[in-house]
Motif scaffolding. Structure first.
Motif, PDB file in Angstrom:
ATOM      1  N   GLY A  47       0.829  -1.190   0.000  1.00 59.47           N
ATOM      2  CA  GLY A  47       0.000   0.000   0.000  1.00 59.47           C
ATOM      3  C   GLY A  47       0.865   1.241   0.000  1.00 59.47           C
ATOM      4  O   GLY A  47       2.010   1.210   0.444  1.00 59.47           O
ATOM      5  N   HIS A  48       0.308   2.309  -0.529  1.00 64.63           N
ATOM      6  CA  HIS A  48       1.058   3.568  -0.575  1.00 64.63           C
ATOM      7  C   HIS A  48       0.058   4.701  -0.396  1.00 64.63           C
ATOM      8  O   HIS A  48      -0.953   4.747  -1.102  1.00 64.63           O
ATOM      9  N   ILE A  49       0.312   5.552   0.558  1.00 66.70           N
ATOM     10  CA  ILE A  49      -0.568   6.699   0.746  1.00 66.70           C
ATOM     11  C   ILE A  49       0.239   7.969   0.529  1.00 66.70           C
ATOM     12  O   ILE A  49       1.412   8.040   0.877  1.00 66.70           O
ATOM     13  N   PHE A  50      -0.408   8.961  -0.049  1.00 66.83           N
ATOM     14  CA  PHE A  50       0.345  10.066  -0.622  1.00 66.83           C
ATOM     15  C   PHE A  50      -0.476  11.350  -0.569  1.00 66.83           C
ATOM     16  O   PHE A  50      -1.647  11.350  -0.951  1.00 66.83           O
ATOM     17  N   GLN A  51       0.108  12.390  -0.075  1.00 68.64           N
ATOM     18  CA  GLN A  51      -0.558  13.693  -0.157  1.00 68.64           C
ATOM     19  C   GLN A  51      -0.130  14.365  -1.461  1.00 68.64           C
ATOM     20  O   GLN A  51       0.998  14.811  -1.595  1.00 68.64           O
ATOM     21  N   LEU A  52      -1.044  14.417  -2.392  1.00 65.43           N
ATOM     22  CA  LEU A  52      -0.705  14.936  -3.716  1.00 65.43           C
ATOM     23  C   LEU A  52      -0.666  16.457  -3.756  1.00 65.43           C
ATOM     24  O   LEU A  52       0.033  17.039  -4.572  1.00 65.43           O
TER      25      LEU A  52
END
Length: 591
Positions: free
Chosen positions: A430-435
């Motif tokens: 999984g990868h979470i990212f603030q774009l």
RNA sequence: CGGGGUGUAGCGCAGCUUGGUAGCGCGCCACGUUCGGGACGUGGAGGCCGGGAGUUCAAAUCUCCCCACCCCGACCA
């Protein structure tokens, strides 16, 4: 009920030759998947059952968190990706194709553009925010080298979510909500994981974390502490700086002739063998040397800037770490022509004397954080065949700054607690990212704010590889003899094995048991094949990996008939009276 | 893209060095025996030896060129 006499399934006795990792090998052997294309797999009935169980679990956790499911085409027109620049930026990993009219299309590797456009289409006011949407979709990436079965494929199923918030505080909340739901999801999958910071330094601001399932076959390298719970991507780890050393009384720097010592190893050997250069108390080591190398930074606007990097000689520059730090610029090695343009640089003997904005070359000089004031080094003296011993930072040279570019080695200091780190491998699940506002701005997404003025939403993106998770679970739970699924993911709750003569009482008992279990709501895989020896049935049951195995065998003939109940994972067996076995199994399977 | 390896029956492999009508195990089909740990017997079916070009009377085998797959590396929101 899945009857093996009818099931489209063929298990393999031998390992497939092209499968290296356990999950790949066993999924093929057990008849769950078959390779169909380079980087593409077909799913057989049992595999598809398991796949849908994983998918269902992902969907369930997303829904529980209040996110809403939508769906986009995988085949998309070029235009939105042109608008954001990704048609070209995505590079070779993007599958591009044309329709009959010659119009450009792509097979989507990820869907930021489409989600942004959908929100643009529907949301008009700040009152419509925040929005949390997700989809479960097949993604396409033209991977240079698909590998390890389902771990890295060119076509794979991914759950990707996107959040749209009015401001940074909202984005933080959305990010935290996804982070929390991912923790629940991976716990529920029974998958051990670490969350590592994947923050890219120079870009600043945009927060990013990866969920890694630690395992040796993983392709992501990360750092973890041997005593505290610190874990980080190699790009994100920071090197603790040692205390500065007072300059008083440190030996003076002396230049020596060191002919024929272009490498660190030859240099160390030379100074240790030479009486006038020996360290008074011990042998010099490669860690006493200061290695300086020069790269060209290629900036996005096309300008080229040379950059000198100084690191302790016992380690190399880690190109991944360097690239992460200088991003969006790219680092390229210094060529012979580049050296010709900078006559003050003596190749193999570059020292701080020539580096830095105040010195002969004028090249910006950044050093490893370990090189603090008062540390003394053996390093190049800027002319071929000469080195300087005890060149001291803060006294004899002053770098332009520090840079995190040296490779991380096992035993390095943990930035959190000070003990030692080790290097580990994991699968990115999984990868979470603030774009931020990159996509919203590029695609002109805005909503009317409370003050009546347009406001650009800020976005987050959050991905989970569904098919990859299945492989990771298989990998983490399997053993020497086969798969070993967690119950919720398994293709069935109970694998009923008929282990007696065809037409005998075992047959009757097994049929009845399978039917009763199903009537009680359990998912049953029933080995009702005829002309199959007991050995094959047992081996297949272990290979297929259903968590509970119930055998109607010898025990059925006893005065008080029994069924053998076996736990696939622990291998524990117990004989349960036929009269009680349905209740027993129901309680085992719903515990 | 660089390095290494492998392509022969559905699966796993031998044969290639030293050219001469393609083999083994598993699986599959038929019959019989067996029935708690990948059973046994008898009889069968199944292959353009990755593709193309060449050398040769003759090529799975020798030569050249492609292609595919696997592993390591590079690459990988």
């Amino acid at each position: 009920m899945l009857r093996m006499s009818k099931l489209f399934l063929k298990t393999l006795r031998d390992d497939p030759a092209d499968a290296e990792v356990a999950s790949h090998r066993l999924l093929v052997r057990a008849g769950y998947i078959r390779r169909a294309a380079p980087g593409g797999f077909s799913w057989l009935p049992l595999g598809w059952e398991v796949f849908r169980n994983v998918e269902k679990m992902v969907r369930d956790e997303m829904n529980k968190a209040g996110f809403q499911e939508v769906h986009f085409p995988a085949l998309l027109p070029r235009e939105p990706y042109d608008t954001t620049g990704r048609w070209t930026e995505y590079g070779d990993n993007l599958f591009r194709l044309q329709d009959r009219k010659g119009a450009d299309f792509l097979l989507a590797p990820t869907h930021e553009e489409m989600f942004t456009l959908m929100v643009k289409d529907i949301a008009g006011s700040y009152r419509d925010l925040p929005v949390h949407l997700y989809q479960i979709q097949t993604k396409y990436r033209d991977e240079a080298r698909p590998r390890a079965g389902l771990i890295r494929t060119r076509e794979f199923v991914m759950k990707d979510s996107y959040s749209f918030d009015l401001n940074d505080a909202g984005l933080d909340e959305s990010y935290a909500a996804h982070r929390a739901s991912y923790i629940k999801l991976f716990d529920r999958m029974g998958l051990p994981f670490v969350i590592v910071s994947a923050m890219s330094g120079a870009m600043g601001g945009s927060k990013s974390e990866e969920f890694l399932a630690p395992m040796d076959i993983g392709e992501d390298t990360y750092i973890r502490c041997t005593s505290c719970d610190y874990a980080a991507n190699v790009e994100a780890i920071t090197t603790p700086a040692p205390d500065e050393i007072t300059l008083d009384g440190l030996p003076a720097a002396v230049v020596h002739d060191t002919p024929g010592t272009p490498t660190i190893e030859t240099l160390v050997d030379f100074v240790n063998a030479n009486e006038s250069m020996r360290h008074p108390d011990r042998d010099w080591t490669t860690a006493d040397t200061l290695k300086n190398l020069v790269v060209n930074l290629k900036h996005p606007d096309g300008t080229i800037e040379p950059l000198a990097i100084g690191i302790p000689g016992d380690r190399d520059v880690d190109m991944k770490r360097l690239e992460a730090v200088v991003s969006p610029a790219e680092a390229e090695p210094f060529s012979a022509e580049d050296f010709a343009k900078h006559p003050s640089l003596a190749k193999g003997y570059i020292g701080p004397g020539a580096l830095g904005s105040d010195n002969a070359s004028g090249i910006r000089y950044l050093v490893d954080p370990r090189i603090v004031s008062g540390t003394s080094w053996i390093t190049g003296a800027d002319s071929s065949g000469n080195h300087v011993i005890n060149l001291t930072a803060g006294r004899d040279f002053t770098p332009d700054g520090v840079i995190e570019a040296a490779e991380i080695l096992k035993g390095d200091t943990c930035p959190a607690c000070g003990s030692e780190v080790e290097i580990a491998r994991g699968i990115e699940i999984g990868h979470i990212f603030q774009l931020g506002r990159k996509y919203a701005e590029a695609l002109d997404l805005w909503v009317q704010g409370e003050d009546g003025k347009p406001a650009t939403p800020t976005m987050g993106s959050y991905g989970v590889g569904v098919s990859r998770c299945l492989a990771a679970v298989a990998e983490a739970t399997c053993d020497e003899i086969g798969l070993c699924w967690p119950r919720e993911i398994a293709p069935a709750d109970v694998h009923v094995v008929m282990a007696g003569k065809e037409g005998g009482p075992q047959r009757v008992a097994a049929e009845q048991l399978a039917a009763d279990l199903e009537a009680r709501g359990l998912r049953v895989l029933f080995d009702d094949r005829v002309k199959v020896s007991p050995g094959v049935r047992f081996k297949d049951a272990e290979l297929l990996g259903v968590p509970t195995i119930a055998v109607a065998g010898r025990g059925v003939d006893a005065d008080v008939p029994t069924i053998e109940v076996k736990d696939r994972q622990s291998g524990e067996r117990s004989d349960v009276a036929l009269a009680d076995v349905v209740d027993h199994l129901v309680s085992v399977c719903t515990a």
